[in-house]
Structure formats: C-alpha cells, structure tokens
Design a protein around this motif. Structure first.
Motif, PDB file in Angstrom:
ATOM      1  N   TRP A  40       0.843  -1.192   0.000  1.00 31.71           N
ATOM      2  CA  TRP A  40       0.000   0.000   0.000  1.00 31.71           C
ATOM      3  C   TRP A  40       0.878   1.241   0.000  1.00 31.71           C
ATOM      4  CZ3 TRP A  40      -5.421  -0.082   0.285  1.00 31.71           C
ATOM      5  CH2 TRP A  40      -5.983  -1.346   0.448  1.00 31.71           C
ATOM      6  N   LEU A  41       0.398   2.296  -0.614  1.00 29.13           N
ATOM      7  CA  LEU A  41       1.052   3.591  -0.604  1.00 29.13           C
ATOM      8  C   LEU A  41       0.237   4.487   0.308  1.00 29.13           C
ATOM      9  CD1 LEU A  41       3.107   5.657  -1.683  1.00 29.13           C
ATOM     10  CD2 LEU A  41       1.482   6.138  -3.526  1.00 29.13           C
ATOM     11  N   GLY A  42       0.857   4.945   1.369  1.00 27.01           N
ATOM     12  CA  GLY A  42       0.172   5.838   2.295  1.00 27.01           C
ATOM     13  C   GLY A  42       0.331   7.284   1.857  1.00 27.01           C
ATOM     14  N   ALA A  43      -0.761   8.024   1.943  1.00 25.90           N
ATOM     15  CA  ALA A  43      -0.737   9.452   1.590  1.00 25.90           C
ATOM     16  C   ALA A  43      -1.630  10.184   2.589  1.00 25.90           C
ATOM     17  CB  ALA A  43      -1.224   9.655   0.163  1.00 25.90           C
ATOM     18  N   PHE A  45      -3.994  10.605   5.390  1.00 22.91           N
ATOM     19  CA  PHE A  45      -4.924   9.679   6.039  1.00 22.91           C
ATOM     20  C   PHE A  45      -5.496   8.668   5.045  1.00 22.91           C
ATOM     21  CE2 PHE A  45      -5.066  13.320   8.953  1.00 22.91           C
ATOM     22  CZ  PHE A  45      -4.759  12.657  10.132  1.00 22.91           C
ATOM     23  N   ALA A  46      -5.021   8.693   3.827  1.00 26.86           N
ATOM     24  CA  ALA A  46      -5.516   7.772   2.806  1.00 26.86           C
ATOM     25  C   ALA A  46      -4.433   6.756   2.446  1.00 26.86           C
ATOM     26  CB  ALA A  46      -5.935   8.543   1.560  1.00 26.86           C
ATOM     27  N   ALA A  47      -4.851   5.692   1.838  1.00 27.60           N
ATOM     28  CA  ALA A  47      -3.907   4.681   1.368  1.00 27.60           C
ATOM     29  C   ALA A  47      -4.405   4.146   0.033  1.00 27.60           C
ATOM     30  CB  ALA A  47      -3.787   3.559   2.376  1.00 27.60           C
TER      31      ALA A  47
END
Length: 89
Positions: A40-43, A45-47
C-alpha cells in the motif's frame, strides 16, 4: 483445499459456492495465500493499494508446498489486477 470439489465447507448454501476448473486451483490457492500480502502507498490519512508483495506470496506458497508455473503466475496477476479494481473503489 478442503471442499474444493464442491463440498460445503461453511454455512453457505449450495447456491453460494463457486465451481472452478481444477486447473485453476493452484492459482486461487496462491491468491488466497497472498491475500494478506498487499503493498500500500500511504498518503496522509488515505492509502492506495499498489499490488501484491510477490516475495511475501512466494514465501507463503513455499511454506504451503505450492509452486506455480509461469502460466499460473500470470493467472495470479490477472486475479491481482481485478482485485485492485475492487480495492480502488
């Protein structure tokens, strides 16, 4: 895989089971083994899901005594691509 030939393995009804050709069993098993191995790529509070961690899938398959052919690995990648579409929703 218990129940692969159609025997119910849980509370589902006969209509909820899925019948697949026997040659797809290793591909489905590999996908289920790797089901917890997503990158997963975290950005903030989103992923965003990127795809399966193939090293993790390979290790899990090795521990399960499962070895995929190149064609079966391609099948795993097809399942991965379809799952990514669902995860992106």
């Amino acid at each position: 895989m218990a129940g692969w030939t159609g025997a119910a393995s849980g509370p589902e009804t006969v209509d909820e089971r899925l019948a697949l050709p026997a040659e797809l069993e290793p591909v489905v098993r590999a996908f289920l083994i790797g089901a917890t191995q997503w990158r997963w790529l975290g950005a903030g509070f989103a992923a965003m899901p990127l795809g399966l961690d193939y090293a993790g899938v390979r290790a899990g398959c090795a521990m399960a005594g499962l070895r995929l052919t190149p064609e079966q690995f391609e099948g795993l990648q097809i399942m991965e691509a379809e799952a990514l579409k669902l995860l992106a929703r």
